[in-house]
Design a protein around this motif. Structure first.
Motif, mmCIF file in Angstrom:
data_model
loop_
_atom_site.group_PDB
_atom_site.id
_atom_site.type_symbol
_atom_site.label_atom_id
_atom_site.label_comp_id
_atom_site.label_asym_id
_atom_site.label_seq_id
_atom_site.Cartn_x
_atom_site.Cartn_y
_atom_site.Cartn_z
ATOM 1 N N ILE A 25 0.943 -1.132 -0.020
ATOM 2 C CA ILE A 25 0.134 -0.115 -0.126
ATOM 3 C C ILE A 25 0.841 1.155 0.177
ATOM 4 N N GLY A 26 2.134 1.017 0.775
ATOM 5 C CA GLY A 26 2.856 2.195 0.652
ATOM 6 C C GLY A 26 3.367 2.640 -0.900
ATOM 7 N N GLY A 27 3.709 1.464 -1.653
ATOM 8 C CA GLY A 27 3.980 1.800 -3.109
ATOM 9 C C GLY A 27 2.720 2.220 -3.886
ATOM 10 N N ALA A 28 1.564 1.743 -3.639
ATOM 11 C CA ALA A 28 0.159 2.136 -4.225
ATOM 12 C C ALA A 28 0.083 3.802 -3.968
ATOM 13 N N LEU A 29 0.480 4.372 -2.827
ATOM 14 C CA LEU A 29 0.379 5.773 -2.676
ATOM 15 C C LEU A 29 1.563 6.621 -3.027
ATOM 16 N N GLN A 30 2.435 5.933 -3.218
ATOM 17 C CA GLN A 30 3.692 6.641 -3.502
ATOM 18 C C GLN A 30 3.532 7.444 -5.125
ATOM 19 N N GLY A 31 3.453 8.620 -5.073
ATOM 20 C CA GLY A 31 3.700 9.495 -6.149
ATOM 21 C C GLY A 31 2.220 10.291 -6.129
ATOM 22 N N ARG A 32 1.615 9.968 -5.150
ATOM 23 C CA ARG A 32 0.384 10.839 -4.882
ATOM 24 C C ARG A 32 0.544 11.854 -3.538
ATOM 25 N N PHE A 33 1.808 12.103 -3.453
ATOM 26 C CA PHE A 33 1.963 12.866 -2.220
ATOM 27 C C PHE A 33 1.367 14.367 -1.974
ATOM 28 N N ILE A 52 -1.767 -1.004 11.477
ATOM 29 C CA ILE A 52 -2.488 0.160 11.094
ATOM 30 C C ILE A 52 -1.734 1.280 11.874
ATOM 31 N N ALA A 53 -1.189 1.299 13.310
ATOM 32 C CA ALA A 53 -0.656 2.303 13.606
ATOM 33 C C ALA A 53 0.600 2.556 13.129
ATOM 34 N N ALA A 54 1.366 1.564 12.409
ATOM 35 C CA ALA A 54 2.654 1.976 11.551
ATOM 36 C C ALA A 54 2.158 2.842 10.470
ATOM 37 N N PHE A 55 1.028 2.106 9.924
ATOM 38 C CA PHE A 55 0.438 2.894 8.751
ATOM 39 C C PHE A 55 0.262 4.384 8.945
ATOM 40 N N LYS A 56 -0.498 4.738 10.165
ATOM 41 C CA LYS A 56 -0.833 6.091 10.307
ATOM 42 C C LYS A 56 0.499 6.903 10.630
ATOM 43 N N ILE A 57 1.246 6.449 11.415
ATOM 44 C CA ILE A 57 2.420 7.224 11.713
ATOM 45 C C ILE A 57 3.419 7.519 10.715
ATOM 46 N N GLY A 58 3.808 6.252 9.829
ATOM 47 C CA GLY A 58 4.431 6.510 8.498
ATOM 48 C C GLY A 58 3.821 7.504 7.415
ATOM 49 N N PHE A 59 2.300 7.373 7.576
ATOM 50 C CA PHE A 59 1.665 8.551 6.477
ATOM 51 C C PHE A 59 1.834 9.722 7.085
ATOM 52 N N ASN A 60 1.718 9.886 8.609
ATOM 53 C CA ASN A 60 1.665 11.427 8.912
ATOM 54 C C ASN A 60 3.105 11.746 8.606
ATOM 55 N N ARG A 61 4.152 11.055 8.786
ATOM 56 C CA ARG A 61 5.510 11.456 8.724
ATOM 57 C C ARG A 61 5.697 11.808 7.198
ATOM 58 N N TRP A 62 5.219 11.003 6.300
ATOM 59 C CA TRP A 62 5.394 11.192 4.906
ATOM 60 C C TRP A 62 4.514 12.503 4.556
ATOM 61 N N ALA A 109 8.887 18.048 3.926
ATOM 62 C CA ALA A 109 8.687 18.976 2.825
ATOM 63 C C ALA A 109 8.767 18.507 1.312
ATOM 64 N N LYS A 110 9.239 17.394 1.325
ATOM 65 C CA LYS A 110 9.040 16.627 -0.021
ATOM 66 C C LYS A 110 8.799 15.342 -0.141
ATOM 67 N N GLU A 111 8.105 14.497 -1.194
ATOM 68 C CA GLU A 111 8.044 13.274 -0.909
ATOM 69 C C GLU A 111 9.186 12.425 -0.432
ATOM 70 N N GLN A 112 8.886 11.329 0.351
ATOM 71 C CA GLN A 112 9.880 10.461 0.789
ATOM 72 C C GLN A 112 9.255 8.936 0.287
ATOM 73 N N ASP A 113 9.992 8.050 0.657
ATOM 74 C CA ASP A 113 9.467 6.605 0.474
ATOM 75 C C ASP A 113 8.555 6.031 1.554
ATOM 76 N N LEU A 114 7.388 6.355 1.119
ATOM 77 C CA LEU A 114 6.316 5.860 2.179
ATOM 78 C C LEU A 114 6.422 4.548 2.829
ATOM 79 N N ALA A 115 6.503 3.594 2.153
ATOM 80 C CA ALA A 115 6.557 2.290 2.352
ATOM 81 C C ALA A 115 7.768 2.062 3.560
ATOM 82 N N LEU A 116 8.829 2.724 3.287
ATOM 83 C CA LEU A 116 10.112 2.814 3.975
ATOM 84 C C LEU A 116 9.575 3.474 5.547
ATOM 85 N N LEU A 117 9.184 4.494 5.285
ATOM 86 C CA LEU A 117 8.350 5.264 6.392
ATOM 87 C C LEU A 117 7.668 4.253 7.456
#
Length: 188
Positions: free
Chosen positions: A90-98, A151-161, A165-173
């Protein structure tokens, strides 16, 4: 207007988001969204049940991708590792939609009704994730804990993403968040 319009769903999504940011969610009507998209109002209702769903239309696809990835994770993968596989997908699916995600997040955070809807969608995602783990033979309690951690990791990673200031690797976050949770629970 012509009877067939290419990418009506995408145009409605972009028009709605722009109007929500300009005027606010409450002040925007379906008619205004359809007009901005260059479509008829009835076309809107062919794609979305109401103006809230424009912001949440991709939830079902995201859930399907997550559940499928968990189901297809290697059989020997521990429950949390199967969750990690799902988060990568899902991180890959959202990548590019920053930028889109940042705008969507601003609209949702400004409206309690939308924020509630977002939390309901996340709860449904956790339930689906737990069920996918149970289908892998994971005991219910373990499946529920791994799903909630995911889901906690998803929410925290998503919020960090979206806060960057610029797009990072969401899956990595998201992976970093899950690894941090592992460190916390291990007492490190």
């Amino acid at each position: 207007m012509s009877r067939w319009e290419p990418d009506a769903r995408g145009r409605l999504e972009l028009a709605a988001l722009a109007l929500y940011l300009e005027r606010g969610f409450e002040q925007t009507t379906v008619a205004q969204i359809a007009e901005r998209a260059g479509l008829a109002e009835r076309t809107f209702f062919r794609h979305y049940a109401d103006k809230r769903e424009v912001l949440f239309g991709g939830s079902a696809e995201l859930q399907t991708r997550l559940v499928t990835a968990v189901a297809e994770a290697p059989a020997e993968a521990a429950p949390i590792d199967a969750v990690k596989v799902g988060l990568d997908v899902i991180g890959g699916a959202l990548q590019g939609r920053f930028e889109h995600a940042r705008k969507r997040h601003r609209v949702i955070r400004a409206n309690p009704e939308l924020l509630e809807r977002e939390l309901i969608k996340l709860a449904a995602l956790a339930t689906a994730l737990a069920e996918a783990l149970e289908q892998r033979g994971v005991p219910q309690l373990t499946a529920n804990l791994a799903a909630e951690a995911g889901i906690a990791a998803f929410k925290i990673g998503f919020n960090r993403w979206i806060s960057a200031a610029k797009e990072q690797d969401l899956a990595l976050l998201m992976r970093d968040s899950l690894d941090e949770l592992r460190a916390v629970t291990a007492g490190q």
